[in-house]
Enzyme design. Structure first.
Site, PDB file in Angstrom:
ATOM      1  CG  ASP A   1      -6.587  -2.800  -3.856  1.00  0.00           C
ATOM      2  OD1 ASP A   1      -7.190  -1.823  -3.378  1.00  0.00           O
ATOM      3  OD2 ASP A   1      -5.349  -2.938  -3.777  1.00  0.00           O
TER       4      ASP A   1
ATOM      5  CG  HIS B   1      -5.699  -2.416  -0.182  1.00  0.00           C
ATOM      6  ND1 HIS B   1      -4.795  -2.167  -1.183  1.00  0.00           N
ATOM      7  CD2 HIS B   1      -5.239  -1.745   0.905  1.00  0.00           C
ATOM      8  CE1 HIS B   1      -3.846  -1.362  -0.736  1.00  0.00           C
ATOM      9  NE2 HIS B   1      -4.076  -1.112   0.535  1.00  0.00           N
TER      10      HIS B   1
ATOM     11  CB  SER C   1      -0.964  -0.046   1.193  1.00  0.00           C
ATOM     12  OG  SER C   1      -2.010   0.881   1.040  1.00  0.00           O
TER      13      SER C   1
END
Length: 303
Positions: free
Chosen positions: A243, A275, A161
């Site tokens: 995601d 995600h 991320s």
């Protein structure tokens, strides 16, 4: 969550930032101490910079042959630059698993977070941490475990991320500015990375005062004219079908392939997952498949 009359700057998944620069982290920002896992992975905390407060947690797998050095993975955690840490329970479990499964030394970096330390602070911390790691290439760095067990000529950088954004940034910077010493970055692994797209980002506007918009190359490397100088030999990008950042990961992969970079890039797209699903449900079959692919990527350094 407590009631407050403070004016809200942004509500995000897992936190709220106020216009006075304070933040509510809804999970309370839990941490766990270093320890020794059931698989024999030991961990300890180290200070990278006493002045800035940058620190890290080092994970050392069970060593069968102390005369043989193993690769080093410098890892940057996610959390939208605002939440989680290298000492969070989930990241401690994940880094320990990576160390054990791939037989690598993991340096999990604890960089300063927004909004108290706005961007680009985290990027500067990430770079300082990578330089600190590289300083061990002669075996005379400040951390004994890295000196004794890590092979800095077989080093990797990774992150998920927002940590993927940091990882990409420092590896590109290493390619442009040089890393120094004998450190060699073999590869970079990006897990569901956060990159900008062609629309302004509200979070960036709040936590990144010098953010220049959708084409800001700090968070949108597709606009960086130096992208073809990424300072490693292999790149592996992981994305997930459900995601919201999936297309941005694909966009980075395609931009890198077109940039003239001479390395080898690959991408793994997992169907039906959200995600960072591998952190949320590490025992799922698809999370285990992602781990196996990661281990295979890191083990290429053993050649």
């Amino acid at each position: 969550m407590h009631q407050t009359s403070k004016e809200v700057a942004i509500d995000f998944d897992g936190f709220r930032i106020y216009k006075d620069g304070t933040i509510d982290r809804f999970d309370g920002d839990p941490t766990v101490p270093p320890s020794e896992s059931k698989t024999g992975v030991r961990s300890k905390d180290v200070v990278i910079s006493s002045g800035s407060g940058i620190s890290a947690r080092v994970f050392l797998p069970k060593i069968s042959d102390p005369t043989q050095k193993i690769p080093l993975l410098v890892y940057y955690h996610g959390g939208a630059f605002c939440v989680c840490s290298a000492f969070s329970p989930g990241y401690t479990r994940y880094a320990s698993s990576l160390a054990q499964e791939a037989n690598v030394v993991v340096l999990a970096v604890n960089y300063r977070r927004a909004p108290m330390d706005p961007l680009p602070t985290a990027f500067e911390d990430a770079w300082e941490a990578l330089q600190w790691a590289a300083a061990h290439s002669g075996g005379s760095g400040p951390e004994a475990w890295i000196n004794q067990f890590a092979d800095l000529e077989r080093a990797f950088v990774g992150g998920d991320s927002a940590g993927g954004t940091l990882a990409q940034n420092v590896v590109l910077r290493a390619g442009v500015d040089g890393l120094g010493g004998k450190a060699r970055l073999v590869g970079m692994a990006l897990f569901d990375p956060f990159f900008g797209n062609d629309e302004p980002d509200k979070l960036m506007e709040v936590i990144f005062p010098s953010y220049s918009g959708a084409n800001d190359r700090t968070v949108n490397p597709a606009y960086d004219p130096n992208l073809g100088r990424v300072g490693c030999e292999r790149v592996l990008v992981f994305v997930a079908e459900k995601d919201s950042l999936r297309d941005r990961g694909w966009g980075y992969y395609e931009a890198l392939k077109k940039s003239g970079w001479s390395g080898v890039a690959d991408i793994v797209d997992t169907e039906g997952e959200e995600h960072v699903f591998h952190l949320e449900n590490p025992e799922s079959e698809k999370a285990k498949a992602r781990m196996r692919r990661t281990v295979s990527f890191l083990n290429q350094a053993h050649i």
